[in-house]
Every structure is written in structure tokens, then in C-alpha cells.
Scaffold this motif. Structure first.
Motif, mmCIF file in Angstrom:
data_model
loop_
_atom_site.group_PDB
_atom_site.id
_atom_site.type_symbol
_atom_site.label_atom_id
_atom_site.label_comp_id
_atom_site.label_asym_id
_atom_site.label_seq_id
_atom_site.Cartn_x
_atom_site.Cartn_y
_atom_site.Cartn_z
ATOM 1 N N ALA A 112 0.840 -1.196 0.000
ATOM 2 C CA ALA A 112 0.000 0.000 0.000
ATOM 3 C C ALA A 112 0.877 1.249 0.000
ATOM 4 C CB ALA A 112 -0.930 0.000 1.201
ATOM 5 N N PHE A 113 1.955 1.232 0.783
ATOM 6 C CA PHE A 113 2.836 2.389 0.822
ATOM 7 C C PHE A 113 3.480 2.619 -0.527
ATOM 8 C CE2 PHE A 113 3.494 1.861 5.606
ATOM 9 C CZ PHE A 113 2.404 2.648 5.839
ATOM 10 N N PHE A 114 3.823 1.527 -1.184
ATOM 11 C CA PHE A 114 4.470 1.682 -2.469
ATOM 12 C C PHE A 114 3.530 2.354 -3.460
ATOM 13 C CE2 PHE A 114 6.473 0.097 -6.398
ATOM 14 C CZ PHE A 114 7.691 0.702 -6.190
ATOM 15 N N VAL A 145 -5.882 4.447 -0.481
ATOM 16 C CA VAL A 145 -4.686 3.628 -0.331
ATOM 17 C C VAL A 145 -4.084 3.820 1.059
ATOM 18 C CG1 VAL A 145 -2.371 3.244 -1.201
ATOM 19 C CG2 VAL A 145 -4.229 3.608 -2.784
ATOM 20 N N SER A 146 -4.140 5.041 1.589
ATOM 21 C CA SER A 146 -3.568 5.217 2.918
ATOM 22 C C SER A 146 -4.432 4.517 3.971
ATOM 23 C CB SER A 146 -3.371 6.697 3.239
ATOM 24 O OG SER A 146 -4.602 7.355 3.319
ATOM 25 N N LEU A 147 -5.731 4.399 3.707
ATOM 26 C CA LEU A 147 -6.557 3.607 4.618
ATOM 27 C C LEU A 147 -6.134 2.144 4.596
ATOM 28 C CD1 LEU A 147 -10.244 4.829 4.186
ATOM 29 C CD2 LEU A 147 -8.648 5.275 6.031
ATOM 30 N N GLY A 149 -3.090 0.990 3.924
ATOM 31 C CA GLY A 149 -1.836 0.848 4.643
ATOM 32 C C GLY A 149 -2.061 0.802 6.153
ATOM 33 N N ALA A 150 -2.903 1.699 6.625
ATOM 34 C CA ALA A 150 -3.198 1.724 8.055
ATOM 35 C C ALA A 150 -3.867 0.419 8.478
ATOM 36 C CB ALA A 150 -4.099 2.906 8.381
ATOM 37 N N PHE A 151 -4.695 -0.136 7.592
ATOM 38 C CA PHE A 151 -5.342 -1.407 7.910
ATOM 39 C C PHE A 151 -4.296 -2.476 8.206
ATOM 40 C CE2 PHE A 151 -6.382 -5.596 6.294
ATOM 41 C CZ PHE A 151 -7.491 -5.924 7.052
ATOM 42 N N ILE A 153 -1.153 -2.304 9.255
ATOM 43 C CA ILE A 153 -0.455 -2.118 10.530
ATOM 44 C C ILE A 153 -1.391 -2.362 11.715
ATOM 45 C CG2 ILE A 153 0.459 -0.335 12.014
ATOM 46 C CD1 ILE A 153 2.557 -1.039 10.366
ATOM 47 N N LEU A 154 -2.572 -1.795 11.638
ATOM 48 C CA LEU A 154 -3.505 -1.936 12.757
ATOM 49 C C LEU A 154 -3.903 -3.388 12.949
ATOM 50 C CD1 LEU A 154 -4.954 0.149 14.683
ATOM 51 C CD2 LEU A 154 -3.505 1.067 12.914
ATOM 52 N N SER A 155 -4.026 -4.112 11.829
ATOM 53 C CA SER A 155 -4.361 -5.524 11.942
ATOM 54 C C SER A 155 -3.265 -6.258 12.706
ATOM 55 C CB SER A 155 -4.552 -6.109 10.541
ATOM 56 O OG SER A 155 -4.555 -7.499 10.604
ATOM 57 N N LEU B 63 13.040 -1.733 0.657
ATOM 58 C CA LEU B 63 13.713 -2.360 1.791
ATOM 59 C C LEU B 63 12.687 -2.882 2.793
ATOM 60 C CD1 LEU B 63 16.200 -3.052 3.446
ATOM 61 C CD2 LEU B 63 16.155 -0.748 4.369
ATOM 62 N N ILE B 64 11.687 -2.064 3.072
ATOM 63 C CA ILE B 64 10.645 -2.496 3.998
ATOM 64 C C ILE B 64 9.992 -3.765 3.474
ATOM 65 C CG2 ILE B 64 8.406 -1.892 4.970
ATOM 66 C CD1 ILE B 64 9.353 1.003 4.985
ATOM 67 N N PHE B 65 9.735 -3.753 2.172
ATOM 68 C CA PHE B 65 9.114 -4.906 1.556
ATOM 69 C C PHE B 65 9.995 -6.153 1.717
ATOM 70 C CE2 PHE B 65 8.304 -7.265 -2.462
ATOM 71 C CZ PHE B 65 7.072 -7.749 -2.093
HETATM 72 C C1 HEM Z 1 6.122 -1.189 13.356
HETATM 73 C C2 HEM Z 1 6.589 -1.103 12.210
HETATM 74 C C3 HEM Z 1 6.202 -0.043 11.247
HETATM 75 C C4 HEM Z 1 6.655 0.042 9.991
HETATM 76 C C5 HEM Z 1 7.565 -0.915 9.334
HETATM 77 C C6 HEM Z 1 6.077 1.192 9.401
HETATM 78 C C7 HEM Z 1 6.346 1.641 8.135
HETATM 79 C C8 HEM Z 1 5.793 2.773 7.633
HETATM 80 C C9 HEM Z 1 6.122 3.385 6.388
HETATM 81 C C10 HEM Z 1 7.160 2.912 5.454
HETATM 82 C C11 HEM Z 1 5.316 4.448 6.207
HETATM 83 C C12 HEM Z 1 5.200 5.274 4.968
HETATM 84 C C13 HEM Z 1 5.436 6.679 5.160
HETATM 85 C C14 HEM Z 1 4.169 7.469 5.267
HETATM 86 O O1 HEM Z 1 3.167 7.086 4.661
HETATM 87 O O2 HEM Z 1 4.176 8.479 5.955
HETATM 88 C C15 HEM Z 1 4.487 4.525 7.349
HETATM 89 C C16 HEM Z 1 3.488 5.439 7.572
HETATM 90 C C17 HEM Z 1 2.423 5.087 8.357
HETATM 91 N N1 HEM Z 1 2.467 4.217 9.394
HETATM 92 FE FE1 HEM Z 1 3.987 3.151 9.903
HETATM 93 N N2 HEM Z 1 5.255 1.769 10.286
HETATM 94 C C18 HEM Z 1 5.298 1.033 11.434
HETATM 95 C C19 HEM Z 1 4.614 1.300 12.578
HETATM 96 C C20 HEM Z 1 3.441 1.938 12.537
HETATM 97 C C21 HEM Z 1 2.617 2.134 13.638
HETATM 98 C C22 HEM Z 1 2.956 1.784 15.023
HETATM 99 C C23 HEM Z 1 1.510 2.707 13.161
HETATM 100 C C24 HEM Z 1 0.351 3.099 13.951
HETATM 101 C C25 HEM Z 1 -0.722 2.550 13.849
HETATM 102 C C26 HEM Z 1 1.686 2.850 11.757
HETATM 103 C C27 HEM Z 1 0.765 3.291 10.857
HETATM 104 C C28 HEM Z 1 1.171 3.993 9.789
HETATM 105 C C29 HEM Z 1 0.274 4.726 8.990
HETATM 106 C C30 HEM Z 1 -1.197 4.660 9.106
HETATM 107 C C31 HEM Z 1 1.075 5.483 8.144
HETATM 108 C C32 HEM Z 1 0.617 6.539 7.255
HETATM 109 C C33 HEM Z 1 0.065 5.939 6.048
HETATM 110 C C34 HEM Z 1 0.158 6.828 4.932
HETATM 111 O O3 HEM Z 1 0.882 7.829 4.904
HETATM 112 O O4 HEM Z 1 -0.512 6.466 3.998
HETATM 113 N N3 HEM Z 1 2.899 2.411 11.416
HETATM 114 N N4 HEM Z 1 4.803 3.484 8.197
#
Ligand code: HEM
Ligand code: HDD
Ligand code: HEM
Lengths: 470, 363
Positions: A112-114, A145-147, A149-151, A153-155, B63-65
Motif C-alpha cells: 500500500a505504501f508503495f 490507499v492510505s486507509l 496501509g493503516a489497515f 499495521i492496525l491488523s 527495503l521495507i518490503f
Molecule cells: C512497526 C513497524 C512499522 C513500519 C515498518 C512502518 C512503516 C511505515 C512506512 C514505510 C510508512 C510510509 C510513510 C508514510 O506514509 O508516511 C508509514 C506510515 C504510516 N504508518 Fe507506519 N510503520 C510502522 C509502525 C506503525 C505504527 C505503530 C503505526 C500506527 C498505527 C503505523 C501506521 C502507519 C500509517 C497509518 C502510516 C501513514 C500511512 C500513509 O501515509 O498512507 N505504522 N509506516
């Protein structure tokens, strides 16, 4: 899991720095997350207004917000990458045993991030040469798409609270994984919607707050009005919904993880008619020091009746429950979140009433002062919510399946403290870079606006720049 | 092919994609660092500034992937590698973070001393990150990562001949890719002198890549015999040859000014190098004992991982194609840079006084 593998903290001094480092990096990352989830939507609303009314000011705002979106995305990626590495560096035991069970959610997230990265690039670079309509349409998938991605992680996080969808073989290893049950575990729904609402609140209040500051400083043009109105209205609509969602989430914790509920509500003895403490400190002997006691309220909130039986912490053996200190931390964090939520609800009601009565923004300076800090308050609420969720889960990393002590790395404490110290310095650098860029943008936007004003309008009020960015 | 093999292949492709995408970014940092003094280096640096934007941090998503695929597909491999070779991974992570910060900080800075400082951070970090990521893989390839939570040696697992070769190869490959890409960028922004400048460096880096590879092969013979054997037969050998041909081909195409062709050839060279390593090490994920089958996670998870990947390719593919199409037809404009930088970065030609003409005052 047999409990014998559990060693107390004293045997594993590396647990403390590992936790602190994980907590720090997660808490930094999660400041960016609400912007990542909700800013694209807010930007697109503004873009839409610009399209529909052919409104230059709205276009200007949308375009500027999309720049912020890109910077925030970049920092999100970097801090997120660090988190992924930390899973292996700090918690190899967790990943070695459970990686294949709850990894699918992360897989969804990564893709999703990609996709989001690609779409954001198109949106960001497309302003000049794509037709406005096509540009807008290409931006539309970003919020969805950002929803997604959040799905993912939250899952994964919800699964750590309610681990479902596997069975343990004779050796205690998970087999027969059912990915559907892992992804859609019981805590996912309540946590997900609460989180999404938090993201929309936070982004809305933060962006609105910036223009509220401009308003307080006397910049009362259309640019500031619109920049305030759209995000703040969105946040004010979401806030009451969030209170309902939060209440539902708390009740899900009560049914799915009664021990966690006892932790965040500092309930010691099982029974009905439990009092609710506002703040207060749980003592190791089970009494509560300080705080404001409201008789019967806790039972009432959990089951709508003062007779509802709430399980107490003392129900579990000492090595399977949070310590009194951890419970106190989780409880304070919980009360902070709920307190901020309540205040923000009042602010939203104020705004709503003013609109209903006069079809206009409130006039009081105090309203704008509150609005200016509402974004920061939301960020604090988000952080507090995560502390509630994560500290409340102690001593388990996977609820009733694996203790933190079994998950932690065998790297010794010293090097982890050292790497933590370096990370602190580096993150301070990044924060500096981020703020520096935002300030620079602001200055530049102001200068542009001043030029624009000079070209298009006669100077009406020489003392105040006619249209200056926040 | 079992689903474990399929996931292993996807994982390998992910590593190759990071080597290409991330590599080009890191390599730009390499050329930035080696561009020379403040005056001589100003124009190449300005081009690097111009060609890169914050969104390209998104290349780290590869890399994350890769990490996600590893912990879901091969959980114990993830546990073993990151806990044993942790020091290298921490250094690589620091490089990754500092690279981004150094670049972001330098871009809008005009003050000389600060600029120099950020340039150094950006450049050094761009070398540190690929080196240590690859060195970790060298530890895997030479069988120095045993199964378990920090079961191996925390230093020799990534500080050994094979790791050093891997690390150096990664830096050389990054520099090579970046130089080739910067040739195209320089042409696009109308700076013929920089086209020639980076064309020379592409050839140089390609030569270095081949030389390091040759020396490396000898080192593998003594330090990682199974890897050596794997590289000299079957798929390993075939891909190795493709890598050599593609590297030489890049230089030839550069001479003819075929910009799309050179980029593709350079990407093919780096990709086939990574694939050659992976296929040479078959059937082991963690040589010398843990096979792909034995290291694989739960079968249902693996299948779903493949499903998710397939769906994602279907979704991401068109989006990516659109991005490239819009880019190639010049319908994207990096105009947001104007928001971040006070001056347009690349003046088309040096000033009469010979200075590069970064013109903060002209605005
Ligand atoms: C634990 C390992 C985690 C990894 C590997 C990870 C990875 C990433 C990456 C690569 C991004 C993309 C940058 C961005 O969109 O701003 C991102 C954003 C985000 N992260 Fe994390 N994250 C982690 C933890 C979390 C946590 C703890 C949350 C909280 C629930 C979270 C929820 C999100 C969400 C919802 C976004 C924004 C999505 C978006 O911008 O579309 N992630 N994370
Ligand atoms: C703007 C932010 C915000 C606001 C106003 C609230 N929350 Fe919240 N809360 C979050 C932001 C948040 C969060 C950061 O998003 C958390 C952290 C974990 C999660 O899934 O959401 C969270 C977690 C969280 C948890 C813990 C879940 C767990 O243990 O997994 C509970 C019980 C509540 N919330 C309940 C509430 C209640 C009853 C609220 C007000 C009446 C409330 N929240 C307002
Ligand atoms: C973004 C919001 C999050 C924040 C702010 C947060 C915060 C924290 C904190 C404070 C701790 C330390 C607990 C302690 O000291 O006792 C922790 C631990 C941890 N969190 Fe979270 N967390 C977040 C989300 C997540 C998510 C989404 C995941 C995984 C999917 C996750 C995985 C972990 C792990 C593995 C640990 C270490 C084990 C433990 O101490 O329980 N966290 N987190």
C-alpha cells in the motif's frame, strides 16, 4: 506457551533499553501517521473546491498542502524503515516465532505504501502540466490507499492484542495458520476505526490550527478563512464520532482482554460496583493513592449497570499481570486521552453552535486560541492512546502467548543503550530538518503572496500584508 | 516450484529492486561526495540536488518490503540475521537515516560552512548504508549466520572477506547506476558538460564494478567455496555472464547516446548480479544448512503472501507505468522544488567568472 521460559527483568537488563528505544521510535513515527492518513483527503477536498468554483485560493492551499504531504511521507518512510529493522534488532524472538503468523498485514501495508508513493509523486509533480480535472482524478485513490496501509499495521497490532487464527503444535509452535482469522481478529474493527478517526481529528486540528494562529495575528483574508474552515470542520465532525468509537473500543477491551481493562482502569479486586478513578496511583498492595474516586462508574461504563462484574488484576498470578507501576502509567495515559477528547468535543460543540446560530465562525479570540492548540492536543491524545494500548499489554508482547522477555534480543544492554543514544541525536537532526523545511516554506509562501498582492490589488491596509501565508 | 521457492524468488527480486532503486539514490551521494572542492564540485552537486526530491525516499519501501517478506516468509532467518549481524544492520540503518537527513538539510541551505557539513554527512552516509546492508548479505552467503537469537559472532559475521567484497560491490554498483542515471538527468536539464562528466564516470564505475567482481570471485574461492561453485555453474554462471555483458553494453550504449538503452542495461547488470548470488546459493536460505523449505514459514501464510504480492503487482504496475509515461512525455514538473529551494538549481552554463552560478541573489 509454558511459563518456565519467562525470566524476570533482572536477568535480562536489555529489556529496558529495548523497550525504551522501541517506544521512542514508534512515538516519533506515529506523529507523522495521522498526517499521512488524513492529509491527502483534506487536500483533495480543497482541490475539489478549487475545481468546482474555479477558486485560485483553494488551489493555492491544496497545492501547498501537497508539498507538506510529500515531505511528511518521506520522513514517514525513513522512520518506518527504522521500525521494521528494529523488529529484528530488538525483538527477534517475536519475529522468529510469530513472523509468519501476523506478517501478512505488514505485507499489505508495504505494498500500500508503495502504491501511495507512486500516486503521491504523480499528484505532486502533476500540478503544472496535467489538466486540473485529470490531476484531481489521479489524486483520488490516495486517501483510500492510505486507509489500506493503516489497515495492515492496525491488523498486526490488534492481532498482538487478540491473537487468533492458529493452533499450537506439541512443541508450542504455531501451525495451521488461517490468515483470514489473523487479519480480521476481534480487536481489529474497534481499534481500526478509532485510529482512523484519531488520524482525521489530528490532521484536521493541526492544519486548522496553523491558520487559527494566522487569524490571531490579524490575517483575516479569504486564504486564512478557507484554510481554517475546511480542515477544522472535518475534525469537528469527526470528534463526536470518535467519542462513541473510543467508548466502544474500551468495551471491546473489557470483553476481549479483561486483564488489560483491569490494568488501564487500575482495578485490583474482581467484583461489581467498581469505582472509577480519575488519575490516582495503584500501589503494589492493590490500594489506590490519590486521584478522584467516582463510586460505581467503572462498572457502569463497562456494562451499563453498577452490578457489572469487572475482573481485577489480582486474578492473574504476579508474573502474568502488569506491575502496579505499569498499570499506573497506562491509567494516566488513558485518562489523559479521554480528557483531551472531552475538551476537544467541547470545542467542536462551540464551533457547531456558532455555525448553527449565525452561519459564521465564532468571533471570540479564545476560540481561536483553543483551535490553535487543538492539533497539538490531538497529537498528545494519540500518543497517550498508544501508551495505553502498549503498556496496558504488559507483560505480554503477544497477549497470553508470548512474554516480552521471550521476544527480546540477546544483544546485551550496553550496546542497545548506545544505539538508542545515537538514534536520539539523529532523530533530533531529522526533526530539525523537518521544522526547518516547514518554516522555510512558510517564509517563501508569504513572500509569494506579498508579491501577488502587490501585483493584483491596491494595498488596502499597509500595516498588514494583504494575503500572507501562515 | 513450491510456494516457499516462489516467496524466495520474490524476496530476491525485492532485494534486486532495492539494489537498483535505493542503489541509484545512494550512488548519487557517492558522486556528490567525490565531486571535489566547493567550486569544482558545485555543478555536479547542483545536478544531484535537482535530480532528487524527498519523495524518492520512497525507494526505501523496497527495503521495507524485503524485511516484511523475510519475517513472514522465513521468520527464523529474519531472527537469526538481524540478531547476529546487528552491528552491521545498525550502521546501515544509521546510514539510511543520515543520508535522508543530510540531503534534506543541505538542499535549502545556502550558508557555506553548513552546506559543506551536510554534504559530508550525505555523502558518507550514502556509502555506509549500501556497504553494510550488503556486508550483512555477505555474512549469509558465506555461511556465517547460524540459526537462532544472536547465535553467531557479532563481528566476523559481517567483517570477513566475502562481506567486504559484497559491500564494495554494492557501493560500486550504486555509483555505476547513479552515474548512468545522472547522464540522462544532465541531458534533460540541458547541461552538456555534465553529460560528458557523468558519462566518464559511468564508464569508470562500470570498470570498477567488473574489477571488484573479478577480485571477489577469487576471494569467494577461498572464503565461501559453495558460493564460488554455485557462481560457476548453471544459473549462477549464466546470470554472471549477463551481468558482465550488460555492464560492458552500458558503456557501449552510452557512447551512442542511447539514454533509455543505457539505463535499462545498467539496471539489468545490477539485477542479474543480485540474482546470480541468490541462485548460486540455492537451495539454502542460510548456508550451509538451512534450506528454503526448512526455513519457510507456514504454508497458508506463504500462499497469502503471494496472493497479496500478485494483487499488488496488478495495482502498482499500472500506477508505476503511468508515472513513467507521464514523466517521459514531460507532463510532470518538479515545480515543488521551487518551494523548497530559494534558487533554481542548475544554471545552464557557468558564469563568466567561472563560478557555478548558484544564484540566491538573482531571485
Ligand atoms: C512497526 C513497524 C512499522 C513500519 C515498518 C512502518 C512503516 C511505515 C512506512 C514505510 C510508512 C510510509 C510513510 C508514510 O506514509 O508516511 C508509514 C506510515 C504510516 N504508518 Fe507506519 N510503520 C510502522 C509502525 C506503525 C505504527 C505503530 C503505526 C500506527 C498505527 C503505523 C501506521 C502507519 C500509517 C497509518 C502510516 C501513514 C500511512 C500513509 O501515509 O498512507 N505504522 N509506516
Ligand atoms: C485524537 C485522538 C484520540 C482521542 C480523542 C481518543 N482516543 Fe482512544 N486511542 C487513540 C486516540 C484517541 C489512538 C492513538 O488512536 C489509540 C491507540 C491504540 C489504538 O488503536 O488507538 C487509542 C486507544 C484507545 C484504547 C486502548 C485500545 C487498546 O488497548 O488496544 C482505549 C480503551 C481508548 N482509546 C478509548 C478512548 C476513549 C473512551 C476516548 C474518549 C472518550 C478516546 N479513546 C479518545
Ligand atoms: C504507533 C503507535 C505505537 C506506539 C506509540 C507504541 C508504543 C509502544 C510503547 C510505549 C512500547 C513499550 C512498552 C513498554 O515500555 O512497556 C511499545 C512496545 C512494543 N510495540 Fe508498540 N506502539 C505502537 C504501535 C505498535 C504497533 C502497530 C506494533 C506492531 C504491529 C507495535 C509493536 C510493539 C512491540 C513489538 C513492542 C515491544 C514489546 C513490548 O514492550 O510490549 N507497536 N510500543
Amino acid at each position: 506457551m509454558t511459563g518456565t521460559a519467562y525470566q524476570i527483568l533482572a536477568d535480562q537488563p536489555q529489556i529496558l533499553p529495548a523497550r525504551e528505544q522501541m517506544a521512542f521510535t514508534l512515538m516519533v513515527h506515529v506523529i507523522l501517521v495521522p498526517l499521512g492518513v488524513a492529509l491527502p483527503f483534506i487536500t483533495l477536498v480543497m482541490n475539489y473546491l478549487g475545481l468546482r468554483r474555479n477558486d485560485r485560493v483553494a488551489f493555492q492551499l491544496a497545492r501547498r498542502w501537497s508539498t507538506v504531504m510529500a515531505i511528511q511521507f518521506a520522513i514517514g518512510v525513513v522512520t518506518g524503515t527504522v521500525l521494521s529493522l528494529e523488529f529484528g534488532l530488538l525483538w527477534p524472538g517475536l519475529m522468529g516465532r510469530w513472523g509468519d503468523v501476523f506478517g501478512t498485514g505488514f505485507g499489505i501495508e508495504a505494498w500500500a505504501f508503495f502504491l501511495e508513493a507512486v500516486l503521491i509523486s504523480i499528484y505532486l509533480y502533476g500540478w503544472k502540466r496535467l489538466s486540473p480535472r485529470i490531476h484531481f482524478l489521479l489524486g483520488l485513490p490516495i486517501p483510500l490507499v492510505s486507509l489500506l496501509g493503516a489497515f495492515g499495521i492496525l491488523s498486526a497490532n490488534a492481532w498482538m492484542n487478540t491473537p487468533h487464527g492458529f493452533t499450537l503444535d506439541a512443541a508450542g509452535n504455531p501451525t495451521a495458520i488461517s490468515v483470514g482469522k489473523v487479519l480480521f481478529n476481534p480487536m481489529l474493527g474497534p481499534q481500526y476505526w478509532h485510529f482512523i478517526a484519531a488520524a482525521y481529528m489530528t490532521a484536521g486540528f493541526l492544519v486548522g490550527g496553523v491558520y487559527a494562529v494566522g487569524w490571531l495575528r490579524g490575517r483575516r483574508d479569504r486564504y486564512h478563512r478557507l484554510g481554517f474552515l475546511v480542515p477544522f470542520t472535518l475534525a469537528a465532525i469527526v470528534t463526536p464520532v470518535q467519542m462513541v468509537l473510543g467508548d466502544g473500543l474500551a468495551r471491546s477491551v473489557f470483553t476481549e482482554q479483561p486483564q488489560k481493562f483491569a490494568t488501564i482502569e487500575i482495578v485490583w479486586q474482581t467484583g461489581g460496583n467498581q469505582p472509577e478513578y480519575l488519575f490516582g496511583r495503584l500501589q503494589p498492595d492493590g490500594t489506590v493513592a490519590g486521584g478522584i474516586k467516582i463510586p460505581g462508574l467503572d462498572s457502569f461504563l463497562a456494562g451499563f449497570s453498577r452490578d457489572t462484574v469487572v475482573q481485577g488484576l489480582s486474578e492473574a498470578p504476579a508474573d502474568q499481570r502488569a506491575t502496579a507501576r505499569e498499570a499506573t502509567i497506562a491509567h494516566w495515559a488513558f485518562d489523559t486521552m479521554v480528557g483531551i477528547g472531552t475538551v476537544l468535543l467541547l470545542l467542536s460543540v462551540w464551533y457547531g453552535l456558532a455555525w448553527l446560530r449565525r452561519r459564521d465562525l465564532p468571533r471570540s479570540r479564545w476560540f481561536y486560541r483553543c483551535a490553535a492548540v487543538s492539533g497539538i492536543a490531538s497529537v498528545v491524545a494519540v500518543e497517550a492512546g498508544w501508551i495505553t494500548a502498549e503498556v496496558g499489554r504488559q507483560p505480554w508482547v503477544v497477549w497470553e502467548q508470548m512474554k516480552v522477555a521471550e521476544a527480546v534480543t540477546n544483544i546485551s544492554a550496553g550496546p542497545i543503550w548506545a544505539s538508542f543514544a545515537v538514534l536520539l541525536v539523529v532523530y533530533a537532526l531529522i526533526a530539525w530538518a523537518f521544522l526547518g523545511l516547514l518554516l522555510r516554506l512558510r517564509l517563501r509562501w508569504r513572500r509569494q503572496d506579498a508579491e501577488l498582492a502587490r501585483e493584483t490589488e491596491p494595498p488596502a491596509q499597509p500595516a498588514v500584508p494583504a494575503a500572507a501565508a501562515p | 516450484m513450491t510456494s516457499a521457492d516462489a516467496v524466495a524468488l520474490v524476496l530476491l527480486l525485492g532485494i534486486a529492486a532495492y539494489a537498483c532503486g535505493g542503489g541509484a539514490d545512494y550512488g548519487a551521494g557517492f558522486w556528490d561526495l567525490t565531486a571535489g572542492g566547493e567550486d569544482t564540485g558545485a555543478r555536479p552537486r547542483a545536478l544531484v540536488d535537482y535530480a532528487m526530491a524527498p519523495v524518492w525516499e520512497a525507494n526505501n519501501v523496497w527495503l521495507i518490503f524485503v524485511l516484511v517478506l523475510t519475517w513472514t516468509g522465513f521468520p527464523q532467518v529474519f531472527e537469526s540475521v538481524l540478531s547476529t549481524a546487528w552491528l552491521a544492520v545498525v550502521l546501515a540503518a544509521l546510514g539510511l537515516v543520515l543520508r535522508g537527513a543530510g540531503f534534506a538539510l543541505r538542499k535549502p541551505t545556502r550558508q557555506r560552512v553548513r552546506r559543506r557539513r551536510y554534504t559530508a554527512v550525505f555523502g558518507v552516509a550514502s556509502i555506509v548504508a549500501p556497504f553494510f546492508f550488503a556486508a550483512t548479505l555477505g555474512g549469509v552467503a558465506s555461511g556465517r549466520i547460524p540459526l537462532g537469537n544472536r547465535a553467531g559472532d557479532r563481528v566476523t559475521s559481517w567483517l570477513n572477506p566475502t562481506s567486504v567484497v559484497f559491500g564494495t560491490l554494492a557501493v560500486a554498483a550504486s555509483a555505476f547506476l547513479a552515474a548512468v542515471f545522472l547522464v540522462s538527468d544532465a541531458r534533460r536539464y540541458g547541461a552538456p558538460d555534465l553529460v560528458a562528466y557523468f558519462r566518464r564516470r559511468s564508464v569508470l564505475a562500470g570498470g570498477a564494478l567488473l574489477a571488484v567482481g573479478a577480485v571477489g570471485l577469487v576471494a569467494f574461492r577461498f572464503d565461501a567455496r559453495p558460493l564460488y561453485d554455485g557462481l560457476l555453474r548453471g544459473w549462477g554462471l549464466a546470470l554472471l555472464l549477463v551481468a558482465v555483458v550488460a555492464t560492458v553494453g552500458t558503456a557501449l550504449l552510452l557512447r551512442r547516446g542511447n539514454h533509455l538503452g543505457t539505463r535499462l542495461a545498467a539496471l539489468a547488470a545490477v539485477t542479474s548480479m543480485v540474482l546470480a548470488w541468490g541462485l548460486a546459493q540455492r537451495p539454502y536460505v542460510l548456508p550451509p544448512t538451512l534450506t528454503i523449505q526448512a526455513g519457510a514459514g507456514d504454508a497458508d501464510s506463504l500462499r497469502w503472501l503471494l496472493v497479496v504480492t500478485a494483487v499488488a503487482v496488478v495495482l502498482v504496475g499500472p500506477a508505476l507505468a503511468l508515472l513513467y509515461r507521464l514523466d517521459l512525455t514531460d507532463r510532470l514538473a518538479a515545480d515543488h522544488d521551487d518551494d523548497l529551494v530559494e534558487a533554481p538549481s542548475i544554471p545552464s552554463r557557468p558564469r563568466p567568472d567561472g563560478s557555478p552560478g548558484l544564484r540566491p541573489a538573482d531571485r
